[in-house]
Design a protein around this motif. Structure first.
Motif, PDB file in Angstrom:
ATOM      1  N   LEU A 200       0.664  -0.508   4.496  1.00 40.99           N
ATOM      2  CA  LEU A 200       1.517  -0.278   5.655  1.00 40.99           C
ATOM      3  C   LEU A 200       1.469   1.196   6.068  1.00 40.99           C
ATOM      4  N   SER A 201       1.947   1.499   7.267  1.00 44.41           N
ATOM      5  CA  SER A 201       1.971   2.879   7.739  1.00 44.41           C
ATOM      6  C   SER A 201       2.973   3.689   6.923  1.00 44.41           C
ATOM      7  N   ARG A 202       2.806   5.002   6.939  1.00 43.77           N
ATOM      8  CA  ARG A 202       3.704   5.858   6.149  1.00 43.77           C
ATOM      9  C   ARG A 202       5.147   5.746   6.627  1.00 43.77           C
ATOM     10  N   GLY A 203       5.350   5.563   7.934  1.00 45.26           N
ATOM     11  CA  GLY A 203       6.702   5.391   8.443  1.00 45.26           C
ATOM     12  C   GLY A 203       7.359   4.144   7.887  1.00 45.26           C
ATOM     13  N   GLU A 204       6.604   3.046   7.854  1.00 39.95           N
ATOM     14  CA  GLU A 204       7.131   1.790   7.324  1.00 39.95           C
ATOM     15  C   GLU A 204       7.415   1.896   5.829  1.00 39.95           C
ATOM     16  N   VAL A 205       6.505   2.544   5.107  1.00 40.42           N
ATOM     17  CA  VAL A 205       6.703   2.730   3.665  1.00 40.42           C
ATOM     18  C   VAL A 205       7.946   3.577   3.401  1.00 40.42           C
ATOM     19  N   ALA A 206       8.052   4.691   4.105  1.00 40.44           N
ATOM     20  CA  ALA A 206       9.172   5.608   3.890  1.00 40.44           C
ATOM     21  C   ALA A 206      10.511   4.941   4.225  1.00 40.44           C
ATOM     22  N   GLU A 207      10.566   4.242   5.353  1.00 38.37           N
ATOM     23  CA  GLU A 207      11.806   3.570   5.756  1.00 38.37           C
ATOM     24  C   GLU A 207      12.224   2.536   4.721  1.00 38.37           C
ATOM     25  N   SER A 208      11.255   1.772   4.231  1.00 41.56           N
ATOM     26  CA  SER A 208      11.562   0.731   3.261  1.00 41.56           C
ATOM     27  C   SER A 208      12.077   1.323   1.948  1.00 41.56           C
ATOM     28  N   LEU A 209      11.403   2.362   1.450  1.00 44.55           N
ATOM     29  CA  LEU A 209      11.818   2.977   0.192  1.00 44.55           C
ATOM     30  C   LEU A 209      13.166   3.683   0.331  1.00 44.55           C
ATOM     31  N   MET A 210      13.399   4.309   1.478  1.00 41.72           N
ATOM     32  CA  MET A 210      14.700   4.954   1.689  1.00 41.72           C
ATOM     33  C   MET A 210      15.827   3.935   1.641  1.00 41.72           C
TER      34      MET A 210
ATOM     35  N   LYS B 143      -0.787   2.442  15.941  1.00 42.01           N
ATOM     36  CA  LYS B 143      -0.237   1.375  15.104  1.00 42.01           C
ATOM     37  C   LYS B 143      -1.036   1.266  13.817  1.00 42.01           C
ATOM     38  N   GLY B 144      -0.318   1.041  12.720  1.00 45.68           N
ATOM     39  CA  GLY B 144      -0.983   0.894  11.427  1.00 45.68           C
ATOM     40  C   GLY B 144      -1.311  -0.552  11.127  1.00 45.68           C
ATOM     41  N   LYS B 145      -2.128  -0.754  10.115  1.00 47.53           N
ATOM     42  CA  LYS B 145      -2.402  -2.099   9.636  1.00 47.53           C
ATOM     43  C   LYS B 145      -1.078  -2.712   9.160  1.00 47.53           C
ATOM     44  N   PRO B 146      -0.806  -3.976   9.424  1.00 49.89           N
ATOM     45  CA  PRO B 146      -1.718  -5.068   9.764  1.00 49.89           C
ATOM     46  C   PRO B 146      -2.057  -5.232  11.240  1.00 49.89           C
ATOM     47  N   ASP B 147      -1.605  -4.310  12.106  1.00 52.67           N
ATOM     48  CA  ASP B 147      -2.066  -4.371  13.487  1.00 52.67           C
ATOM     49  C   ASP B 147      -3.578  -4.095  13.499  1.00 52.67           C
ATOM     50  N   PRO B 148      -4.331  -4.817  14.334  1.00 53.81           N
ATOM     51  CA  PRO B 148      -5.795  -4.674  14.333  1.00 53.81           C
ATOM     52  C   PRO B 148      -6.314  -3.491  15.137  1.00 53.81           C
ATOM     53  N   GLU B 149      -5.432  -2.631  15.636  1.00 52.85           N
ATOM     54  CA  GLU B 149      -5.865  -1.562  16.538  1.00 52.85           C
ATOM     55  C   GLU B 149      -7.015  -0.734  15.981  1.00 52.85           C
ATOM     56  N   ILE B 150      -6.921  -0.311  14.729  1.00 60.22           N
ATOM     57  CA  ILE B 150      -7.944   0.587  14.190  1.00 60.22           C
ATOM     58  C   ILE B 150      -9.277  -0.133  14.004  1.00 60.22           C
ATOM     59  N   ASP B 151      -9.248  -1.413  13.608  1.00 58.45           N
ATOM     60  CA  ASP B 151     -10.490  -2.172  13.448  1.00 58.45           C
ATOM     61  C   ASP B 151     -11.149  -2.407  14.802  1.00 58.45           C
ATOM     62  N   LEU B 152     -10.350  -2.725  15.799  1.00 55.89           N
ATOM     63  CA  LEU B 152     -10.892  -2.957  17.140  1.00 55.89           C
ATOM     64  C   LEU B 152     -11.436  -1.663  17.740  1.00 55.89           C
TER      65      LEU B 152
ATOM     66  N   VAL C 237     -14.411  -4.887   4.257  1.00 51.58           N
ATOM     67  CA  VAL C 237     -14.138  -4.862   2.818  1.00 51.58           C
ATOM     68  C   VAL C 237     -12.811  -4.134   2.626  1.00 51.58           C
ATOM     69  N   GLU C 238     -11.799  -4.866   2.163  1.00 50.66           N
ATOM     70  CA  GLU C 238     -10.425  -4.373   2.109  1.00 50.66           C
ATOM     71  C   GLU C 238      -9.770  -4.710   0.779  1.00 50.66           C
ATOM     72  N   ASP C 239      -8.831  -3.853   0.354  1.00 48.85           N
ATOM     73  CA  ASP C 239      -8.124  -4.130  -0.896  1.00 48.85           C
ATOM     74  C   ASP C 239      -6.712  -4.642  -0.691  1.00 48.85           C
ATOM     75  N   SER C 240      -6.137  -4.460   0.499  1.00 48.59           N
ATOM     76  CA  SER C 240      -4.727  -4.795   0.705  1.00 48.59           C
ATOM     77  C   SER C 240      -4.543  -6.001   1.612  1.00 48.59           C
ATOM     78  N   VAL C 241      -3.403  -6.665   1.461  1.00 50.78           N
ATOM     79  CA  VAL C 241      -3.075  -7.802   2.315  1.00 50.78           C
ATOM     80  C   VAL C 241      -2.937  -7.343   3.769  1.00 50.78           C
ATOM     81  N   ALA C 242      -2.286  -6.187   3.988  1.00 47.68           N
ATOM     82  CA  ALA C 242      -2.133  -5.680   5.351  1.00 47.68           C
ATOM     83  C   ALA C 242      -3.489  -5.405   5.991  1.00 47.68           C
ATOM     84  N   GLY C 243      -4.414  -4.871   5.216  1.00 47.92           N
ATOM     85  CA  GLY C 243      -5.754  -4.600   5.731  1.00 47.92           C
ATOM     86  C   GLY C 243      -6.506  -5.867   6.075  1.00 47.92           C
ATOM     87  N   VAL C 244      -6.377  -6.882   5.218  1.00 50.83           N
ATOM     88  CA  VAL C 244      -7.015  -8.171   5.484  1.00 50.83           C
ATOM     89  C   VAL C 244      -6.417  -8.808   6.732  1.00 50.83           C
ATOM     90  N   GLN C 245      -5.101  -8.737   6.877  1.00 56.30           N
ATOM     91  CA  GLN C 245      -4.445  -9.299   8.057  1.00 56.30           C
ATOM     92  C   GLN C 245      -4.926  -8.606   9.331  1.00 56.30           C
TER      93      GLN C 245
END
Length: 274
Positions: free
Chosen positions: A64-74, A176-185, A201-209
């Motif tokens: 997930l994006s750093r914003g999403e990670v930070a918000e969730s952990l906070m 937008k971060g993964k799982p949004d496809p913006e960066i792959d597209l 070739v991806e290691d994370s569920v968000a990356g695969v999505q």
């Protein structure tokens, strides 16, 4: 990073370009990121937060994006008030609490990235060998990562991969971060290769999505951090998941062959008017 001029396609078939993730795929930076978030959380609330608990919570946030990670952990560890105090310490700052938390964790992460021996210890040599092997077969190879460009350049230099990629897209290039496809597209567009001709070739569920949402073929290479979530979510067929390093080359080969067979079948159906 500008796409290099390259011959499109490796071996004949529908897959004509390869897209790798970085964190957790070529290098176990996810563990370093997890550690940086954990240590920053402990710094904010030393009497209430345990490093081990934050490390465990990070498992569900990989990719997930750093914003999403930070918000969730906070939210999970009650860090918002302490982070807000840190933000207010910066004069004339309009920093949000999550941004203050990220600033602290980046300081820790930068210290970790300055150690080349540590980075080399964290590399996934089997995936690096796979990347180089695919390049030797003629496939253009690209990178799409949620890390910042200056961090990516540092890591690629240490790994000896700074001259072996045809295009590199980072979090600095997208909104937008993964799982949004913006960066792959974006990589697809810049390379001039249709999404359906990419193997990711991806290691994370968000990356695969993200890759699936972009319409790309995917092979998952889970780590100890991301493996449990793959088993829980069933986001990808098991036959396209390489849980063991020794299985990666075989799974990738089978995925390319399957894509080629599907393309031939579609062409045949079109000829026959099915």
């Amino acid at each position: 990073m500008r796409a290099r001029e390259t011959n499109r396609g490796g071996e004949t078939g529908v897959i004509s370009a390869i897209l790798f993730d970085l964190d957790g795929t070529l290098l176990e930076t996810e563990e370093l990121k997890a550690l940086s978030y954990a240590r920053a959380a402990v710094e904010l609330r030393p009497d209430a937060v345990k490093e081990s608990e934050v490390l465990e919570a990070f498992r569900d946030l990989v990719g997930l994006s750093r914003g999403e990670v930070a918000e969730s952990l906070m939210q999970s560890f009650g860090l918002e008030d302490a982070a807000r105090e840190r933000a207010e310490e910066v004069e004339s700052s309009e920093e949000e609490p999550w941004e203050a938390y990220v600033r602290l964790r980046l300081r820790v992460y930068e210290e970790l990235l300055e150690d080349p021996e540590l980075l080399l210890e964290q590399r996934y040599q089997h995936n690096i060998d796979l990347l180089r092997g695919l390049r030797r077969k003629g496939y253009p190879v690209c990178l799409a990562t949620m890390s910042h460009r200056y961090q990516v350049e540092r890591v690629l230099e240490v790994l000896g991969l700074d001259g072996e990629l045809d295009y590199v897209a980072t979090v600095d290039d997208v909104s937008k971060g993964k799982p949004d496809p913006e960066i792959d597209l974006m990589v697809s567009r810049e390379m001039g290769v249709p999404p359906e001709e990419f193997l990711v070739v991806e290691d994370s569920v968000a990356g695969v999505q993200a890759a699936l949402a972009a319409g790309m073929a995917v092979v998952a290479v889970p780590t100890s951090l991301t493996g449990p979530k793959f088993r829980q979510t069933q986001v990808l067929e098991n036959r396209w998941i390489a849980y063991e390093p020794g299985a990666v080359r075989e799974v990738v080969s089978r995925r390319i062959e399957a894509a080629d067979e599907r393309a031939l079948q579609t062409q045949q159906e079109e000829k026959e008017g099915i």
